[in-house]
Scaffold this motif. Structure first.
Motif, mmCIF file in Angstrom:
data_model
loop_
_atom_site.group_PDB
_atom_site.id
_atom_site.type_symbol
_atom_site.label_atom_id
_atom_site.label_comp_id
_atom_site.label_asym_id
_atom_site.label_seq_id
_atom_site.Cartn_x
_atom_site.Cartn_y
_atom_site.Cartn_z
ATOM 1 N N ARG A 1 -62.558 4.916 -4.347
ATOM 2 C CA ARG A 1 -62.704 5.875 -5.452
ATOM 3 C C ARG A 1 -64.143 6.353 -5.614
ATOM 4 N NH1 ARG A 1 -57.867 5.799 -8.269
ATOM 5 N NH2 ARG A 1 -56.535 4.058 -7.677
ATOM 6 N N GLU B 1 -53.664 9.189 -3.353
ATOM 7 C CA GLU B 1 -53.619 7.784 -3.765
ATOM 8 C C GLU B 1 -54.069 6.878 -2.627
ATOM 9 O OE1 GLU B 1 -52.798 4.596 -6.490
ATOM 10 O OE2 GLU B 1 -53.272 6.729 -6.632
ATOM 11 N N TYR B 2 -53.640 7.200 -1.424
ATOM 12 C CA TYR B 2 -54.060 6.402 -0.269
ATOM 13 C C TYR B 2 -55.568 6.499 -0.064
ATOM 14 C CZ TYR B 2 -54.541 4.838 4.557
ATOM 15 O OH TYR B 2 -54.939 4.188 5.693
ATOM 16 N N LEU C 1 -56.085 -0.827 5.438
ATOM 17 C CA LEU C 1 -56.230 -1.476 4.137
ATOM 18 C C LEU C 1 -55.643 -2.879 4.211
ATOM 19 C CD1 LEU C 1 -55.307 1.385 1.679
ATOM 20 C CD2 LEU C 1 -57.495 0.235 1.831
ATOM 21 N N GLU D 1 -57.657 4.540 -2.657
ATOM 22 C CA GLU D 1 -57.699 3.108 -2.394
ATOM 23 C C GLU D 1 -58.576 2.798 -1.186
ATOM 24 O OE1 GLU D 1 -56.448 0.570 -4.017
ATOM 25 O OE2 GLU D 1 -55.546 1.769 -5.610
ATOM 26 N N LYS D 2 -58.470 3.621 -0.159
ATOM 27 C CA LYS D 2 -59.180 3.339 1.085
ATOM 28 C C LYS D 2 -60.685 3.496 0.937
ATOM 29 C CE LYS D 2 -59.240 4.554 5.993
ATOM 30 N NZ LYS D 2 -58.600 5.342 7.064
ATOM 31 N N ARG E 1 -46.593 1.118 -0.846
ATOM 32 C CA ARG E 1 -47.764 1.596 -1.593
ATOM 33 C C ARG E 1 -48.082 3.031 -1.226
ATOM 34 N NH1 ARG E 1 -50.145 2.738 -5.108
ATOM 35 N NH2 ARG E 1 -52.085 1.984 -6.003
ATOM 36 N N LYS F 1 -47.645 7.357 -9.075
ATOM 37 C CA LYS F 1 -48.804 8.055 -9.641
ATOM 38 C C LYS F 1 -48.391 9.390 -10.247
ATOM 39 C CE LYS F 1 -53.475 9.632 -8.691
ATOM 40 N NZ LYS F 1 -54.580 9.729 -7.716
ATOM 41 N N GLY G 1 -48.272 -6.023 -5.834
ATOM 42 C CA GLY G 1 -49.622 -5.837 -5.327
ATOM 43 C C GLY G 1 -50.090 -7.050 -4.562
ATOM 44 N N ASP H 1 -55.269 -5.146 1.735
ATOM 45 C CA ASP H 1 -54.332 -5.422 0.658
ATOM 46 C C ASP H 1 -53.027 -4.661 0.853
ATOM 47 O OD1 ASP H 1 -56.110 -7.108 -0.532
ATOM 48 O OD2 ASP H 1 -56.947 -5.614 -1.876
ATOM 49 N N ALA H 2 -53.129 -3.400 1.292
ATOM 50 C CA ALA H 2 -51.912 -2.633 1.533
ATOM 51 C C ALA H 2 -51.095 -3.260 2.660
ATOM 52 C CB ALA H 2 -52.260 -1.190 1.868
#
Length: 423
Positions: free
Chosen positions: A196, A188-189, A265, A192-193, A160, A298, A62, A267-268
């Protein structure tokens, strides 16, 4: 709970044991403490022809935190779990501060000089120090844990989000893309984007639905840049309306949604920038490497009813994840990268002026700043990290203690540790 690592007299790894078994070996004098974090014991008697079960180390890299787990593929038991917090942000902040100080000093103290950076070239594959530190942290712990237990394989979450698979369904077959796993990759993408939360009303901790910003009924596509998350109420209220009509009375929300729809993203991006470098470094260990995507992680975690944590994500990386995973109330070791100190000899203030000069001495009486010690003094018992001085009076918390009362528990190794107990 996490098992205790065991090594023999030649410091070769043996099978990890239950903490109760480790306590019995220590109390009977058959073993001694080798490391505190992660807790490891060394046997005092030699074992002939020990049978050691192969283990797999699983990594969920991560941007800020990396999940680490050691799993027995045969039994599905999680032997060890940890969460490693990186210091990439701190490194970037330090470099920015140094850059600002040097720039201001040049402007004040020196004549004008032409720019010299045009004659400098970066090597192929160059990465900034903030990203290199993440790779070094992961590689350090893979090597450390390999010396404490019999690791024979590595599983790593390589991407990711499998963006190429989502953009081109024909890469590995339509069945893969239109099946259950495709939904996990996309959701999941989006989770994160969009943080949530519902993109329109901001509600969280509610079931969220995949929403088309530009409705498909009006020519919208299934591209990721056209997808967002919305609660059921907002999704039904929007229907097939154009987003500009739906958010006509909320111009600030409209601007935010349109801007965030095309925003990558950060972090991604950091994880994607380091994935190949980390993969090549791990190949250097000589162990077979299995790769998986975030959507597969996931999917494995959901089907096995595991909580959403970094270490549980690591447990579920790759297709080798056992059908039945035994966590047994695991207590993850939380590790935070702190570095090995600074080479800066003169500490400056916010304006770049010197305010403190550091002593060149790194050790004193065998101790270093950051060592974890236990001190039994006439005034009481103290335990924690020490700060050395150039005289026999070290700082431990808020008290000064003479080294004669101290016993080292763990040498400074660039990381801070603590355990997280399950509720």
């Amino acid at each position: 709970m996490s098992k205790v690592f065991v090594i023999d007299q030649q410091k070769q790894p043996l099978d990890p044991v239950h903490p109760g078994r480790a306590r019995k070996l220590l109390s009977e004098g058959k073993a001694a403490v080798y490391r505190r974090f992660p807790f490891t014991i060394i046997l005092k008697a030699e074992i002939t022809k020990p049978v050691v079960q192969p283990l797999r180390i699983k990594l969920d890299p991560g941007s800020r935190t990396t999940g680490i787990a050691i799993v027995n593929d045969a039994s599905g038991e999680v032997v060890f779990a940890a969460e490693l917090s990186h210091r990439g942000q701190a490194i970037k902040a330090s470099l920015d501060d140094r850059r600002a100080v040097r720039r201001s000093r040049r402007q004040r103290k020196t004549r004008y000089r032409k720019a010299r950076w045009h004659n400098r070239r970066r090597k192929n594959g160059w990465l900034p120090p903030s990203l290199l530190s993440r790779i070094a942290n992961v590689l350090t712990w893979v090597k450390r844990l390999s010396r404490l237990c019999a690791i024979t394989a590595i599983s790593m979450e390589f991407v990711r989000f499998d963006m190429q698979l989502m953009e081109n369904p024909e890469i590995t077959g339509i069945e893969y893309q239109q099946g259950t796993l495709m939904g996990f990759e996309v959701r999941e993408y989006l989770l994160e984007k969009w943080g949530r939360k519902c993109a329109y009303c901001g509600v969280s901790d509610h079931p969220l639905q995949v929403e088309h910003i530009h409705p498909r009924a009006n020519g919208g596509t299934n591209r990721i840049s056209n997808l967002t998350l919305a609660c059921e109420r907002c999704n039904q209220a929007k229907g097939t309306q154009d987003i500009k009509v739906f958010l006509k009375k909320k111009p600030s929300v409209l601007d935010r949604v349109l801007a965030q729809a095309c925003q990558p993203l950060k972090d991604a991006a950091a994880v994607n920038a380091t994935r190949w470098a980390l993969f090549e470094r791990l190949k250097g260990t000589g162990l077979p490497i299995e790769c998986g995507s975030g959507g597969l992680t996931k999917f494995n975690r959901t089907t096995r009813n595991l909580p959403k944590t970094h270490w549980s994500d690591a447990v579920c990386v790759g297709k080798s994840t056992p059908e039945v995973v035994k966590t047994n109330q695991i207590q993850p070791l939380l590790m935070r990268a702190t570095g090995h100190g600074r080479r800066q000899m003169c500490v400056t203030d916010a304006y770049g002026f010197p305010k403190q000069h550091k002593d060149r001495r790194g050790t004193y009486l065998g101790y270093r700043t950051g060592d974890i010690v236990k001190a039994i003094t006439p005034k009481g018992t103290f335990q924690g990290r020490i700060a050395i001085r150039s005289r026999p009076s070290f700082r431990l918390g808020k008290v000064d203690i003479h080294p004669k009362y101290m016993r080292r528990l763990h040498r400074i190794d660039g990381y801070a540790y603590h355990y997280e107990r399950n509720a």
